[in-house]
Design an enzyme around this catalytic site. Sequence first.
Site, PDB file in Angstrom:
ATOM      1  N   SER A   1       0.498  -1.221  -0.027  1.00 43.77           N
ATOM      2  CA  SER A   1       0.421  -0.372   0.293  1.00 43.77           C
ATOM      3  C   SER A   1       0.944   1.343  -0.379  1.00 43.77           C
ATOM      4  O   SER A   1       1.843   1.454  -0.725  1.00 43.77           O
ATOM      5  CB  SER A   1      -0.890  -0.050   1.017  1.00 43.77           C
TER       6      SER A   1
ATOM      7  N   HIS B   1      -7.483  -5.272  -0.631  1.00 44.99           N
ATOM      8  CA  HIS B   1      -6.454  -4.674  -0.540  1.00 44.99           C
ATOM      9  C   HIS B   1      -4.488  -5.399  -0.746  1.00 44.99           C
ATOM     10  O   HIS B   1      -4.688  -5.801   0.345  1.00 44.99           O
ATOM     11  CB  HIS B   1      -6.339  -3.388   0.418  1.00 44.99           C
TER      12      HIS B   1
ATOM     13  N   ASP C   1      -8.785  -3.969  -6.791  1.00 45.48           N
ATOM     14  CA  ASP C   1      -8.628  -3.846  -5.356  1.00 45.48           C
ATOM     15  C   ASP C   1      -9.054  -2.706  -5.380  1.00 45.48           C
ATOM     16  O   ASP C   1      -8.828  -1.744  -5.794  1.00 45.48           O
ATOM     17  CB  ASP C   1      -6.907  -3.310  -4.706  1.00 45.48           C
TER      18      ASP C   1
END
Length: 515
Positions: free
Chosen positions: A228, A484, A454
């Site tokens: 991320s 995610h 995602d």
Amino acid sequence: MPRPFRPRAAALTVCAVLLPALLAGCGGDDEGADPTRQELDWKSCPAPSEAQGGGPPPSPLPGDRGEWSCATMRAPLDWDDPGGDTIGLALIRARSSGPADERIGSLIFNFGGPGVSGVTTLPAFGDLYATLRTRYDLVAFDPRGVGRSAPVACEDDQQLDALLQQDATPDDAAEQRELLRSTEDFNAACEANSARILPHVRTTDAARDLDLMREVLGDEQLHYFGFSYGTELGGVYAHLFPGKVGRAVFDAVVDPTLTAEQGALGQARGFQLALDNYAEDCVSQVEGCPVGESAQDVKDRIAGLLKDLDGRPVPGVFPRRLTQSTATGGIMQALYSRDFWPFLTDGLEQAYDGDGTILMLLSDSMNGRGENGEYSNLIAANTSINCADAKPRYSPEDVRRSLPAFRSASALFGDFLAWGMIGCTDWAVPGAADRPDVSAPGAAPVLVIGNTGDPATPYEGARRMVRALGEGVGVELTYEGEGHGAYNSEDACVQRAVHGYLLDGKVPAAGTVCR
């Protein structure tokens, strides 16, 4: 900007009172010592601090293979003055489980946010990285401003409770003024409590910390696994230190080509896609979908729930009530992982019956609120790092101008994410740039993994990261899945590719697709 920007309200918390164990964030630390010559003093890990999220110390490593150990690394408070004051950065490590002669070095993790504590997250997922541990010491850290690393302090728990129940999607001028006022007050409180650290929490500062960490740990190159926001940090590191990049993997990739507004708009599309996929999955179940007869019905009923909650909150986790804002946050949290979809179904069923408990617990998880009512400093750190990085400062007029595009991207999440853009209004520190620079000509290959489903870092960002890193650096891998990130889904194809590169140096073919 993997975690959605959120409007904030005010709080005055004194660091020395709220966080007495975190002296690195409040007082003057060592001055003048050469940080590259330090040796880390590894010891048993303490229980996580409140800013890290609380809870017990990390459990022993599986298979009777020792315990996690923790240390504090000194780093310059101001990298433009490396001989001046230093701050302490919290680290955690699990020594390699394999033969010493097969050890590659340290593999440093960043789990994103920005604002996530690596010291608490790595041991929570320790079993998942057992294969990587056969050839690496696994290392994670709290980035500056986070957890035990000079944490930013802004609000107390009671004020955060009130803030997060506030209307984050104002419908009229009065509600807009209240949202702007609370945001300005919150940002002023951050400056009052954390003025010393706020100018020094940019991603470029954290990237320099990474390079110091590499050197102190004794590695010639940085071996890195970023998730991320951690992919943005890894990209900035590669730009600043291309010759020091070792084997690196970026998963759940932040698009480095977007402004903050464009990133928020991309998230609106991403969360809408995830909601569409959830709704389709729910109605495809053999036993039926308890929250709608068709995918469109599922989404229409959710929209109706949120509209009703705008004026009539329902009981949540006592004494709080589930508002439109907390319900929206809870739904978004459930869309981060397919594993959470059953909880979303249960939460919606409850909420339709007037009970907001599950959706509120999901919202609490998203915002770093523990069962004891204490918050980690995730919200404060997330705001501080985002606002220090991003140059734009959006006004209510900017939001109103952009609302049609956001609503087109997502009728359900568009307003929520658009109004979140005002989070940096009147921030004490100017933003560094419109976009991060991740160009890294000459760096070693970086495996860049994009997930087609995602919600928080939409799939398109992976390809743009590959292009931005430069020719011969980024290597794209696609995972056709939900949630995610890809590696933590435990997909065998993704894990083979990651293990092949990190453990054996085998770069997968560009354009590899895992289904």
